[in-house]
Design a protein around this motif. Structure first.
Motif, mmCIF file in Angstrom:
data_model
loop_
_atom_site.group_PDB
_atom_site.id
_atom_site.type_symbol
_atom_site.label_atom_id
_atom_site.label_comp_id
_atom_site.label_asym_id
_atom_site.label_seq_id
_atom_site.Cartn_x
_atom_site.Cartn_y
_atom_site.Cartn_z
ATOM 1 N N ALA A 154 10.249 -7.504 -9.109
ATOM 2 C CA ALA A 154 11.448 -6.702 -9.354
ATOM 3 C C ALA A 154 11.174 -5.203 -9.423
ATOM 4 O O ALA A 154 12.078 -4.405 -9.216
ATOM 5 N N ARG A 155 9.937 -4.784 -9.712
ATOM 6 C CA ARG A 155 9.620 -3.363 -9.892
ATOM 7 C C ARG A 155 8.840 -2.769 -8.723
ATOM 8 O O ARG A 155 8.459 -1.614 -8.778
ATOM 9 N N LEU A 156 8.592 -3.540 -7.684
ATOM 10 C CA LEU A 156 7.774 -3.070 -6.565
ATOM 11 C C LEU A 156 8.387 -1.865 -5.867
ATOM 12 O O LEU A 156 7.670 -1.009 -5.356
ATOM 13 N N ASP A 157 9.701 -1.754 -5.854
ATOM 14 C CA ASP A 157 10.352 -0.630 -5.174
ATOM 15 C C ASP A 157 10.278 0.671 -5.964
ATOM 16 O O ASP A 157 10.579 1.733 -5.430
ATOM 17 N N ASP A 158 9.872 0.613 -7.217
ATOM 18 C CA ASP A 158 9.722 1.813 -8.044
ATOM 19 C C ASP A 158 8.301 2.343 -7.848
ATOM 20 O O ASP A 158 7.375 1.986 -8.568
ATOM 21 N N ARG A 159 8.130 3.202 -6.842
ATOM 22 C CA ARG A 159 6.796 3.674 -6.446
ATOM 23 C C ARG A 159 6.008 4.308 -7.577
ATOM 24 O O ARG A 159 4.833 4.017 -7.766
ATOM 25 N N ALA A 160 6.628 5.231 -8.312
ATOM 26 C CA ALA A 160 5.914 5.941 -9.379
ATOM 27 C C ALA A 160 5.448 4.959 -10.456
ATOM 28 O O ALA A 160 4.310 5.035 -10.934
ATOM 29 N N TRP A 161 6.312 4.029 -10.842
ATOM 30 C CA TRP A 161 5.975 3.043 -11.857
ATOM 31 C C TRP A 161 4.827 2.145 -11.391
ATOM 32 O O TRP A 161 3.874 1.893 -12.126
ATOM 33 N N PHE A 162 4.923 1.673 -10.160
ATOM 34 C CA PHE A 162 3.911 0.771 -9.614
ATOM 35 C C PHE A 162 2.565 1.473 -9.492
ATOM 36 O O PHE A 162 1.527 0.923 -9.884
ATOM 37 N N ALA A 163 2.553 2.698 -8.979
ATOM 38 C CA ALA A 163 1.302 3.454 -8.837
ATOM 39 C C ALA A 163 0.661 3.687 -10.205
ATOM 40 O O ALA A 163 -0.558 3.552 -10.369
ATOM 41 N N GLU A 164 1.470 4.019 -11.197
ATOM 42 C CA GLU A 164 0.935 4.247 -12.539
ATOM 43 C C GLU A 164 0.375 2.955 -13.129
ATOM 44 O O GLU A 164 -0.671 2.967 -13.771
ATOM 45 N N LEU A 165 1.043 1.833 -12.918
ATOM 46 C CA LEU A 165 0.531 0.550 -13.399
ATOM 47 C C LEU A 165 -0.841 0.267 -12.793
ATOM 48 O O LEU A 165 -1.766 -0.161 -13.492
ATOM 49 N N LEU A 166 -0.998 0.527 -11.512
ATOM 50 C CA LEU A 166 -2.290 0.292 -10.866
ATOM 51 C C LEU A 166 -3.362 1.225 -11.412
ATOM 52 O O LEU A 166 -4.508 0.812 -11.637
ATOM 53 N N ARG A 167 -3.024 2.499 -11.641
ATOM 54 C CA ARG A 167 -3.990 3.449 -12.220
ATOM 55 C C ARG A 167 -4.422 2.998 -13.620
ATOM 56 O O ARG A 167 -5.601 3.013 -13.950
ATOM 57 N N ILE A 168 -3.450 2.609 -14.438
ATOM 58 C CA ILE A 168 -3.739 2.153 -15.802
ATOM 59 C C ILE A 168 -4.623 0.909 -15.772
ATOM 60 O O ILE A 168 -5.592 0.799 -16.525
ATOM 61 N N THR A 169 -4.291 -0.023 -14.906
ATOM 62 C CA THR A 169 -5.056 -1.263 -14.790
ATOM 63 C C THR A 169 -6.484 -0.967 -14.353
ATOM 64 O O THR A 169 -7.440 -1.466 -14.952
ATOM 65 N N ALA A 170 -6.647 -0.167 -13.321
ATOM 66 C CA ALA A 170 -7.985 0.163 -12.823
ATOM 67 C C ALA A 170 -8.825 0.861 -13.882
ATOM 68 O O ALA A 170 -10.023 0.598 -14.020
ATOM 69 N N ALA A 171 -8.201 1.739 -14.656
ATOM 70 C CA ALA A 171 -8.929 2.471 -15.691
ATOM 71 C C ALA A 171 -9.488 1.538 -16.761
ATOM 72 O O ALA A 171 -10.537 1.811 -17.339
ATOM 73 N N LEU B 277 0.828 -1.208 0.000
ATOM 74 C CA LEU B 277 0.000 0.000 0.000
ATOM 75 C C LEU B 277 0.863 1.258 0.000
ATOM 76 O O LEU B 277 0.574 2.226 -0.700
ATOM 77 N N GLU B 278 1.917 1.226 0.779
ATOM 78 C CA GLU B 278 2.838 2.361 0.855
ATOM 79 C C GLU B 278 3.500 2.598 -0.505
ATOM 80 O O GLU B 278 3.614 3.741 -0.959
ATOM 81 N N GLN B 279 3.926 1.529 -1.152
ATOM 82 C CA GLN B 279 4.583 1.650 -2.447
ATOM 83 C C GLN B 279 3.625 2.157 -3.530
ATOM 84 O O GLN B 279 4.046 2.802 -4.479
ATOM 85 N N ALA B 280 2.345 1.869 -3.385
ATOM 86 C CA ALA B 280 1.354 2.240 -4.391
ATOM 87 C C ALA B 280 0.725 3.602 -4.123
ATOM 88 O O ALA B 280 -0.147 4.032 -4.873
ATOM 89 N N GLU B 281 1.186 4.267 -3.091
ATOM 90 C CA GLU B 281 0.617 5.565 -2.726
ATOM 91 C C GLU B 281 0.599 6.484 -3.947
ATOM 92 O O GLU B 281 1.561 6.574 -4.697
ATOM 93 N N GLY B 282 -0.513 7.129 -4.159
ATOM 94 C CA GLY B 282 -0.655 8.014 -5.304
ATOM 95 C C GLY B 282 -1.430 7.394 -6.447
ATOM 96 O O GLY B 282 -1.714 8.060 -7.439
ATOM 97 N N ALA B 283 -1.779 6.127 -6.322
ATOM 98 C CA ALA B 283 -2.518 5.453 -7.398
ATOM 99 C C ALA B 283 -4.007 5.762 -7.341
ATOM 100 O O ALA B 283 -4.722 5.497 -8.287
ATOM 101 N N GLY B 284 -4.487 6.287 -6.252
ATOM 102 C CA GLY B 284 -5.922 6.556 -6.129
ATOM 103 C C GLY B 284 -6.466 5.916 -4.876
ATOM 104 O O GLY B 284 -5.735 5.657 -3.923
ATOM 105 N N GLY B 285 -7.752 5.648 -4.874
ATOM 106 C CA GLY B 285 -8.418 5.056 -3.718
ATOM 107 C C GLY B 285 -7.986 3.627 -3.498
ATOM 108 O O GLY B 285 -8.571 2.706 -4.056
ATOM 109 N N LEU B 286 -6.964 3.423 -2.705
ATOM 110 C CA LEU B 286 -6.406 2.089 -2.472
ATOM 111 C C LEU B 286 -6.860 1.518 -1.142
ATOM 112 O O LEU B 286 -7.018 2.242 -0.161
#
Length: 111
Positions: A79-96, A12-21
């Motif tokens: 391998a990409r979980l530590d890249d917060r911006a990348w992970f949050a964007e992936l979740l936003r794209i997926t949810a959309a 959850l911390e790593q995904a911060e910024g993705a939206g309503g998590l």
């Protein structure tokens, strides 16, 4: 091996910024929601994001693997979980790209 709450909190911390998590414990593992849509599973302290066309394009060469035996392959984000911006964007794209959740039925009253 079941996932632990500490790892779910980390995700959850790593995904911060993705939206309503939010995460919800289910069958000893966790489900990750973004804007009330199931976007990922946390199983055995690993993150598996639902594969979508746009998500796969964004993720690039991320491997796919089933979250549990018998499951369909998902994007394994180890391998990409530590890249917060990348992970949050992936979740936003997926949810959309995922459909809106079906409305919950009201239970019939007792009595």
């Amino acid at each position: 091996m079941a996932s632990d709450q500490g790892f779910a909190d980390y995700v959850l911390e790593q995904a911060e910024g993705a939206g309503g998590l939010r995460v919800r414990r289910m069958f000893g593992e966790y489900v990750l929601y973004c804007d009330d849509k199931v976007v990922a599973l946390i199983c055995d302290n690993r993150v598996f994001v639902k594969p979508t066309v746009a998500g796969r394009a964004w993720a690039g060469d991320v491997p796919e693997a089933p979250a549990y035996p018998g499951a369909r392959p998902s994007l394994a984000i180890d391998a990409r979980l530590d890249d917060r911006a990348w992970f949050a964007e992936l979740l936003r794209i997926t949810a959309a790209e995922l459909p809106e959740p079906a409305p919950r039925r009201k239970r019939a009253g007792r009595g």
